[in-house]
Scaffold this active site. Structure first.
Site, PDB file in Angstrom:
ATOM      1  N   ASN A  24       0.955  -1.098  -0.068  1.00 25.62           N
ATOM      2  CA  ASN A  24       0.021   0.220   0.236  1.00 25.62           C
ATOM      3  C   ASN A  24       0.628   1.252  -0.175  1.00 25.62           C
ATOM      4  O   ASN A  24       0.613   2.397  -0.765  1.00 25.62           O
ATOM      5  CB  ASN A  24      -1.026  -0.158   1.468  1.00 25.62           C
ATOM      6  CG  ASN A  24      -2.028  -0.641   0.870  1.00 25.62           C
ATOM      7  OD1 ASN A  24      -2.954  -0.261   0.216  1.00 25.62           O
ATOM      8  ND2 ASN A  24      -2.351  -1.968   1.476  1.00 25.62           N
ATOM      9  N   LEU A  33      -2.646   1.385  18.816  1.00 21.97           N
ATOM     10  CA  LEU A  33      -2.111   2.940  19.116  1.00 21.97           C
ATOM     11  C   LEU A  33      -3.076   3.192  20.283  1.00 21.97           C
ATOM     12  O   LEU A  33      -4.335   2.874  20.555  1.00 21.97           O
ATOM     13  CB  LEU A  33      -2.696   3.910  18.194  1.00 21.97           C
ATOM     14  CG  LEU A  33      -1.672   3.674  16.728  1.00 21.97           C
ATOM     15  CD1 LEU A  33      -2.195   4.883  15.838  1.00 21.97           C
ATOM     16  CD2 LEU A  33      -0.374   3.472  17.126  1.00 21.97           C
ATOM     17  N   GLU A  55     -10.845   3.867  19.206  1.00 15.96           N
ATOM     18  CA  GLU A  55     -11.197   2.410  19.005  1.00 15.96           C
ATOM     19  C   GLU A  55     -10.337   1.725  17.860  1.00 15.96           C
ATOM     20  O   GLU A  55     -10.195   2.477  16.808  1.00 15.96           O
ATOM     21  CB  GLU A  55     -12.826   2.288  18.881  1.00 15.96           C
ATOM     22  CG  GLU A  55     -13.397   3.135  19.717  1.00 15.96           C
ATOM     23  CD  GLU A  55     -13.461   2.357  20.948  1.00 15.96           C
ATOM     24  OE1 GLU A  55     -13.479   1.094  21.181  1.00 15.96           O
ATOM     25  OE2 GLU A  55     -13.391   3.001  22.355  1.00 15.96           O
ATOM     26  N   GLU A 109      -5.948  -5.774  -4.324  1.00  7.15           N
ATOM     27  CA  GLU A 109      -5.781  -4.813  -5.598  1.00  7.15           C
ATOM     28  C   GLU A 109      -6.975  -3.623  -5.255  1.00  7.15           C
ATOM     29  O   GLU A 109      -6.252  -2.506  -5.738  1.00  7.15           O
ATOM     30  CB  GLU A 109      -6.309  -5.687  -6.611  1.00  7.15           C
ATOM     31  CG  GLU A 109      -5.037  -6.595  -7.229  1.00  7.15           C
ATOM     32  CD  GLU A 109      -5.850  -7.816  -8.130  1.00  7.15           C
ATOM     33  OE1 GLU A 109      -6.708  -7.429  -8.614  1.00  7.15           O
ATOM     34  OE2 GLU A 109      -5.085  -8.576  -8.466  1.00  7.15           O
ATOM     35  N   ARG A 112       4.012   1.472  25.989  1.00  8.36           N
ATOM     36  CA  ARG A 112       3.357   1.734  24.647  1.00  8.36           C
ATOM     37  C   ARG A 112       3.367   3.444  24.329  1.00  8.36           C
ATOM     38  O   ARG A 112       3.768   3.715  23.170  1.00  8.36           O
ATOM     39  CB  ARG A 112       2.055   1.451  24.556  1.00  8.36           C
ATOM     40  CG  ARG A 112       1.742  -0.077  24.130  1.00  8.36           C
ATOM     41  CD  ARG A 112       0.378  -0.268  24.167  1.00  8.36           C
ATOM     42  NE  ARG A 112       0.076  -1.769  23.697  1.00  8.36           N
ATOM     43  CZ  ARG A 112       0.045  -2.301  22.605  1.00  8.36           C
ATOM     44  NH1 ARG A 112       0.364  -1.641  21.743  1.00  8.36           N
ATOM     45  NH2 ARG A 112      -0.113  -3.642  22.319  1.00  8.36           N
ATOM     46  N   ASN A 127      -5.946   5.303   8.072  1.00  6.16           N
ATOM     47  CA  ASN A 127      -5.671   3.744   8.116  1.00  6.16           C
ATOM     48  C   ASN A 127      -6.204   3.110   7.128  1.00  6.16           C
ATOM     49  O   ASN A 127      -7.409   3.547   6.654  1.00  6.16           O
ATOM     50  CB  ASN A 127      -6.022   3.326   9.345  1.00  6.16           C
ATOM     51  CG  ASN A 127      -5.501   1.703   9.644  1.00  6.16           C
ATOM     52  OD1 ASN A 127      -4.415   1.201   9.178  1.00  6.16           O
ATOM     53  ND2 ASN A 127      -6.540   0.765  10.152  1.00  6.16           N
ATOM     54  N   HIS A 184      -7.872  -0.583   6.261  1.00  2.24           N
ATOM     55  CA  HIS A 184      -8.386  -2.013   6.820  1.00  2.24           C
ATOM     56  C   HIS A 184      -8.813  -2.718   5.831  1.00  2.24           C
ATOM     57  O   HIS A 184      -9.592  -2.316   4.976  1.00  2.24           O
ATOM     58  CB  HIS A 184      -9.292  -1.833   8.147  1.00  2.24           C
ATOM     59  CG  HIS A 184      -9.693  -2.899   8.709  1.00  2.24           C
ATOM     60  ND1 HIS A 184      -8.834  -3.466   9.432  1.00  2.24           N
ATOM     61  CD2 HIS A 184     -10.890  -3.711   8.659  1.00  2.24           C
ATOM     62  CE1 HIS A 184      -9.338  -4.769  10.003  1.00  2.24           C
ATOM     63  NE2 HIS A 184     -10.478  -4.684   9.478  1.00  2.24           N
ATOM     64  N   ARG A 222       0.516  -2.047  15.097  1.00  2.00           N
ATOM     65  CA  ARG A 222       0.601  -1.772  16.553  1.00  2.00           C
ATOM     66  C   ARG A 222      -0.589  -0.903  16.878  1.00  2.00           C
ATOM     67  O   ARG A 222      -1.136  -0.200  15.950  1.00  2.00           O
ATOM     68  CB  ARG A 222       1.694  -0.774  16.689  1.00  2.00           C
ATOM     69  CG  ARG A 222       3.524  -1.337  16.602  1.00  2.00           C
ATOM     70  CD  ARG A 222       3.663  -2.414  16.966  1.00  2.00           C
ATOM     71  NE  ARG A 222       3.715  -2.386  18.530  1.00  2.00           N
ATOM     72  CZ  ARG A 222       3.780  -3.662  19.217  1.00  2.00           C
ATOM     73  NH1 ARG A 222       3.702  -4.666  18.933  1.00  2.00           N
ATOM     74  NH2 ARG A 222       3.549  -3.378  20.745  1.00  2.00           N
TER      75      ARG A 222
HETATM   76  C1  GAR Z   1      -3.026  -4.505   3.812  1.00  2.00           C
HETATM   77  O1  GAR Z   1      -3.940  -5.592   3.631  1.00  2.00           O
HETATM   78  C2  GAR Z   1      -3.318  -3.910   5.264  1.00  2.00           C
HETATM   79  O2  GAR Z   1      -5.210  -3.335   4.829  1.00  2.00           O
HETATM   80  C3  GAR Z   1      -3.415  -4.592   6.244  1.00  2.00           C
HETATM   81  O3  GAR Z   1      -2.321  -5.176   6.348  1.00  2.00           O
HETATM   82  C4  GAR Z   1      -1.689  -5.359   4.977  1.00  2.00           C
HETATM   83  C5  GAR Z   1      -0.582  -4.630   4.782  1.00  2.00           C
HETATM   84  O4  GAR Z   1      -0.080  -4.936   3.467  1.00  2.00           O
HETATM   85  N1  GAR Z   1      -3.628  -3.857   7.491  1.00  2.00           N
HETATM   86  C6  GAR Z   1      -4.207  -4.270   8.596  1.00  2.00           C
HETATM   87  O5  GAR Z   1      -4.498  -5.663   8.756  1.00  2.00           O
HETATM   88  C7  GAR Z   1      -4.320  -3.291   9.710  1.00  2.00           C
HETATM   89  N2  GAR Z   1      -5.388  -3.637  10.635  1.00  2.00           N
HETATM   90  P1  GAR Z   1       0.986  -3.894   2.815  1.00  2.00           P
HETATM   91  O6  GAR Z   1       2.322  -3.943   3.706  1.00  2.00           O
HETATM   92  O7  GAR Z   1       1.500  -4.607   1.611  1.00  2.00           O
HETATM   93  O8  GAR Z   1       0.505  -2.897   2.597  1.00  2.00           O
END
Ligand code: GAR
Length: 221
Positions: A17, A97, A147, A176, A69, A111, A113, A95
């Site tokens: 990403n 937060l 949260e 993708e 933390r 972020n 998700h 991590r």
């Molecule tokens: C991605 O799928 C992102 O959405 C997820 O980790 C992956 C990181 O991939 N994030 C989470 O699960 C956060 N809770 P990347 O390092 O190739 O971007």
């Protein structure tokens, strides 16, 4: 165009990403500049990738702050401030937060998700989506709130779940769409062309794209 927003990307791993955000920000009219990539994992593959693009990198290793933390987050915050960062994009930053960092970057931290929030917060989202038998799955970019996997949603991308999907095939399809929506979300936030209406993020410009919107129906036939 007004000043591009100095943006830091926080990663813990491969950084695909991050790569999508860097690629988008190479365009001169993109409203954010990727000024820094920070990892809490010293050997995260994404760090080398960022350096190849000539982007400054930093490591703030959470293991240097056992049981503390907030100490970790203070160090992170100082690193961000030291680079004059204005916006933070979490991209696979694994991590949790505390309110300290969340409040320090309120409305300036986003972020991604890998699920259509508010469904499937937390980990193993693709496994759980298959277990629950949902027909549409996807990804969400949202402002970070206190949260976990919560906060106003900026953009979502949906994909169909196919009958023979495994967590891996589904995860690949979702990834993708992540790479498509994250650059759009960062651009929206960096350009400031939105307003908050309660929990809703409402765009204040660029709504023309909506004409192309079509329902995603699965199965379609
Ligand atoms: C991605 O799928 C992102 O959405 C997820 O980790 C992956 C990181 O991939 N994030 C989470 O699960 C956060 N809770 P990347 O390092 O190739 O971007």
């Amino acid at each position: 165009m007004s000043q591009r927003k100095k943006t830091a990307i926080l990663i813990s791993g491969r950084g695909s990403n991050m790569g999508a955000l860097i690629a988008a920000a190479l365009k001169p009219d993109y409203p954010a500049e990727i000024a820094l990539v920070v990892s809490n994992v010293p050997d995260a593959p994404g760090l080398a990738r960022a350096a190849e693009f000539g982007i400054a990198t930093a490591v703030v290793d959470h293991k240097a702050y056992p049981g503390d933390r907030e100490g970790f987050e203070r160090a992170l915050d100082e690193t961000l401030k030291g680079h004059g960062i204005e916006l933070v994009a979490l991209a696979g930053f694994m991590r949790l937060l505390t309110p300290f960092l969340v409040n320090a970057w309120s409305n300036r931290m986003i972020n991604i998700h890998p699920a259509l929030l508010p469904s499937f917060k937390g980990l193993a989202t693709h496994e759980r989506a298959l277990e629950e038998g949902v027909k549409l799955h996807g990804a969400t970019v949202h402002f970070v709130s206190a949260e976990m996997d919560d906060g106003p949603m900026i953009i979502q991308g949906a994909v169909p779940v196919l009958d023979d999907d495994t967590p891996q095939t589904l995860g690949k399809r979702v990834l993708e769409v992540e790479h498509q929506i994250y650059p759009k979300a960062l651009a929206l936030v960096a350009s400031g062309s939105y307003r908050l209406k309660g929990q809703q993020v409402v765009r204040t410009s660029g709504t023309g794209e909506r004409e192309a919107a079509a329902p995603l129906i699965n199965p379609a036939d």
